[in-house]
Design a protein around this motif. Structure first.
Motif, PDB file in Angstrom:
ATOM      1  N   SER A 178       0.833  -1.211   0.000  1.00 25.67           N
ATOM      2  CA  SER A 178       0.000   0.000   0.000  1.00 25.67           C
ATOM      3  C   SER A 178       0.864   1.256   0.000  1.00 25.67           C
ATOM      4  N   HIS A 179       2.012   1.182   0.663  1.00 25.41           N
ATOM      5  CA  HIS A 179       2.940   2.312   0.677  1.00 25.41           C
ATOM      6  C   HIS A 179       3.497   2.549  -0.735  1.00 25.41           C
ATOM      7  N   LEU A 180       3.843   1.492  -1.447  1.00 26.24           N
ATOM      8  CA  LEU A 180       4.352   1.588  -2.808  1.00 26.24           C
ATOM      9  C   LEU A 180       3.284   2.139  -3.751  1.00 26.24           C
ATOM     10  N   ALA A 181       2.052   1.639  -3.610  1.00 24.65           N
ATOM     11  CA  ALA A 181       0.941   2.120  -4.444  1.00 24.65           C
ATOM     12  C   ALA A 181       0.707   3.609  -4.216  1.00 24.65           C
ATOM     13  N   ARG A 182       0.775   4.051  -2.983  1.00 26.47           N
ATOM     14  CA  ARG A 182       0.584   5.461  -2.651  1.00 26.47           C
ATOM     15  C   ARG A 182       1.682   6.312  -3.291  1.00 26.47           C
ATOM     16  N   GLU A 183       2.931   5.857  -3.220  1.00 27.01           N
ATOM     17  CA  GLU A 183       4.038   6.597  -3.819  1.00 27.01           C
ATOM     18  C   GLU A 183       3.896   6.688  -5.337  1.00 27.01           C
ATOM     19  N   VAL A 205       2.637   9.996 -10.032  1.00 27.33           N
ATOM     20  CA  VAL A 205       1.844  10.224 -11.251  1.00 27.33           C
ATOM     21  C   VAL A 205       1.094  11.550 -11.152  1.00 27.33           C
ATOM     22  N   LEU A 206       0.473  11.824 -10.021  1.00 27.11           N
ATOM     23  CA  LEU A 206      -0.274  13.075  -9.847  1.00 27.11           C
ATOM     24  C   LEU A 206       0.653  14.296  -9.916  1.00 27.11           C
ATOM     25  N   LEU A 207       1.827  14.196  -9.290  1.00 24.35           N
ATOM     26  CA  LEU A 207       2.783  15.296  -9.338  1.00 24.35           C
ATOM     27  C   LEU A 207       3.273  15.531 -10.770  1.00 24.35           C
ATOM     28  N   THR A 208       3.529  14.453 -11.492  1.00 22.54           N
ATOM     29  CA  THR A 208       3.951  14.555 -12.891  1.00 22.54           C
ATOM     30  C   THR A 208       2.874  15.226 -13.737  1.00 22.54           C
ATOM     31  N   LEU A 224       0.504  17.250 -12.659  1.00 18.88           N
ATOM     32  CA  LEU A 224       0.414  18.644 -12.222  1.00 18.88           C
ATOM     33  C   LEU A 224       1.508  19.481 -12.882  1.00 18.88           C
ATOM     34  N   ILE A 225       2.741  18.983 -12.864  1.00 19.72           N
ATOM     35  CA  ILE A 225       3.851  19.705 -13.490  1.00 19.72           C
ATOM     36  C   ILE A 225       3.600  19.861 -14.994  1.00 19.72           C
ATOM     37  N   PHE A 226       3.130  18.813 -15.643  1.00 17.58           N
ATOM     38  CA  PHE A 226       2.841  18.859 -17.076  1.00 17.58           C
ATOM     39  C   PHE A 226       1.819  19.947 -17.392  1.00 17.58           C
ATOM     40  N   PHE A 227       0.716  19.992 -16.639  1.00 16.85           N
ATOM     41  CA  PHE A 227      -0.331  20.976 -16.921  1.00 16.85           C
ATOM     42  C   PHE A 227       0.108  22.396 -16.593  1.00 16.85           C
ATOM     43  N   VAL A 228       0.909  22.584 -15.556  1.00 12.04           N
ATOM     44  CA  VAL A 228       1.421  23.917 -15.237  1.00 12.04           C
ATOM     45  C   VAL A 228       2.335  24.396 -16.364  1.00 12.04           C
ATOM     46  N   ILE A 229       3.214  23.519 -16.841  1.00 12.80           N
ATOM     47  CA  ILE A 229       4.112  23.897 -17.938  1.00 12.80           C
ATOM     48  C   ILE A 229       3.315  24.207 -19.200  1.00 12.80           C
ATOM     49  N   ARG A 230       2.296  23.400 -19.504  1.00 10.40           N
ATOM     50  CA  ARG A 230       1.466  23.650 -20.697  1.00 10.40           C
ATOM     51  C   ARG A 230       0.721  24.984 -20.590  1.00 10.40           C
ATOM     52  N   PHE A 231       0.354  25.385 -19.384  1.00 12.30           N
ATOM     53  CA  PHE A 231      -0.340  26.652 -19.179  1.00 12.30           C
ATOM     54  C   PHE A 231       0.618  27.829 -19.347  1.00 12.30           C
ATOM     55  N   VAL A 232       1.864  27.667 -18.934  1.00 10.88           N
ATOM     56  CA  VAL A 232       2.819  28.766 -18.897  1.00 10.88           C
ATOM     57  C   VAL A 232       3.676  28.861 -20.170  1.00 10.88           C
ATOM     58  N   ILE A 233       4.067  27.742 -20.745  1.00 14.57           N
ATOM     59  CA  ILE A 233       4.997  27.723 -21.875  1.00 14.57           C
ATOM     60  C   ILE A 233       4.350  27.072 -23.091  1.00 14.57           C
ATOM     61  N   GLN A 234       4.631  27.628 -24.259  1.00 18.90           N
ATOM     62  CA  GLN A 234       4.154  27.055 -25.510  1.00 18.90           C
ATOM     63  C   GLN A 234       5.271  27.174 -26.544  1.00 18.90           C
ATOM     64  N   SER A 235       5.292  26.253 -27.461  1.00 16.17           N
ATOM     65  CA  SER A 235       6.237  26.306 -28.570  1.00 16.17           C
ATOM     66  C   SER A 235       5.541  26.981 -29.752  1.00 16.17           C
ATOM     67  N   TYR A 236       6.314  27.743 -30.532  1.00 13.55           N
ATOM     68  CA  TYR A 236       5.777  28.374 -31.735  1.00 13.55           C
ATOM     69  C   TYR A 236       6.767  28.164 -32.870  1.00 13.55           C
ATOM     70  N   HIS A 237       6.272  27.740 -34.019  1.00 18.94           N
ATOM     71  CA  HIS A 237       7.085  27.509 -35.210  1.00 18.94           C
ATOM     72  C   HIS A 237       7.028  28.754 -36.094  1.00 18.94           C
TER      73      HIS A 237
END
Length: 192
Positions: A4-9, A14-17, A19-32
């Motif tokens: 259960s400790h491993l499952a929680r970690e 996954v949730l932290l990853t 969260l970081i992904f969505f924050v970066i997508r909100f703040v940074i964008q690529s433009y060609h």
């Protein structure tokens, strides 16, 4: 207990990853970058990083290179340099740009030549933008100002190709002598 400790970690990771992904997508964008309207500052086929959150903190400033929705076709994004901000009077003649009566010395342009000569008074919430390659740029001279709500963000760095990596200069010294709120009154100025 260990299971259960491993499952929680795993879940927390996954949730932290996510969260970081969505924050970066909100703040940074690529433009060609497509085309040559920003040469010599930006080249065709370069990729730039766009800070989408910066204008939550302050409005765009003269010299900022911005990505925005094309006012004549909002499904297409453009990249140009902010020349005039709300309240400014921008005057364009064959070889010069003046803001509020101050002629600009623009080291970032390919050529000062322009076919369009006119004067615009910039309305609240709008921005006058020009490409650095003035002879070929489709910009505010032709379709007017960009509403602030159309601005995606500020282009801050070229990241691809890697040999072209650099921060994008706003050339703030070019605009240092232009006073905000001291727009010149020019008869015949077109409202933008």
């Amino acid at each position: 207990m260990k299971r259960s400790h491993l499952a929680r970690e795993v879940i927390e990771t996954v949730l932290l990853t996510l969260l970081i992904f969505f924050v970066i997508r909100f703040v940074i964008q690529s433009y060609h970058v497509e085309g040559v309207s920003m040469v010599p500052s930006l080249q065709n086929d370069e990729y730039v990083l766009v800070n989408k959150a910066i204008y939550l903190l302050h409005p765009p400033e003269r010299g900022d290179v911005i990505v925005f929705h094309n006012p004549t076709n909002t499904s297409v994004d453009f990249i140009k340099r902010v020349i005039g901000v709300p309240g400014d009077t921008v005057q364009v003649d064959a070889n010069h740009i003046s803001i509020n009566g101050v002629q600009l010395d623009e080291p970032y342009i390919s050529s000062p030549a322009t076919q369009v000569t006119n004067t615009w008074k910039i309305s609240p919430g709008k921005y006058f933008v020009l490409g650095d390659n003035r002879p070929v740029s489709d910009d505010s001279r032709y379709w007017g100002c960009v509403p602030q709500s159309y601005i995606v963000g500020q282009a801050v760095a070229v990241y691809w190709p890697t040999k072209s990596w650099e921060f994008i200069s706003t050339y703030s010294s070019v605009y240092a002598h232009v006073k905000t709120g001291q727009a010149t009154t020019t008869s015949g100025a077109q409202s933008c």
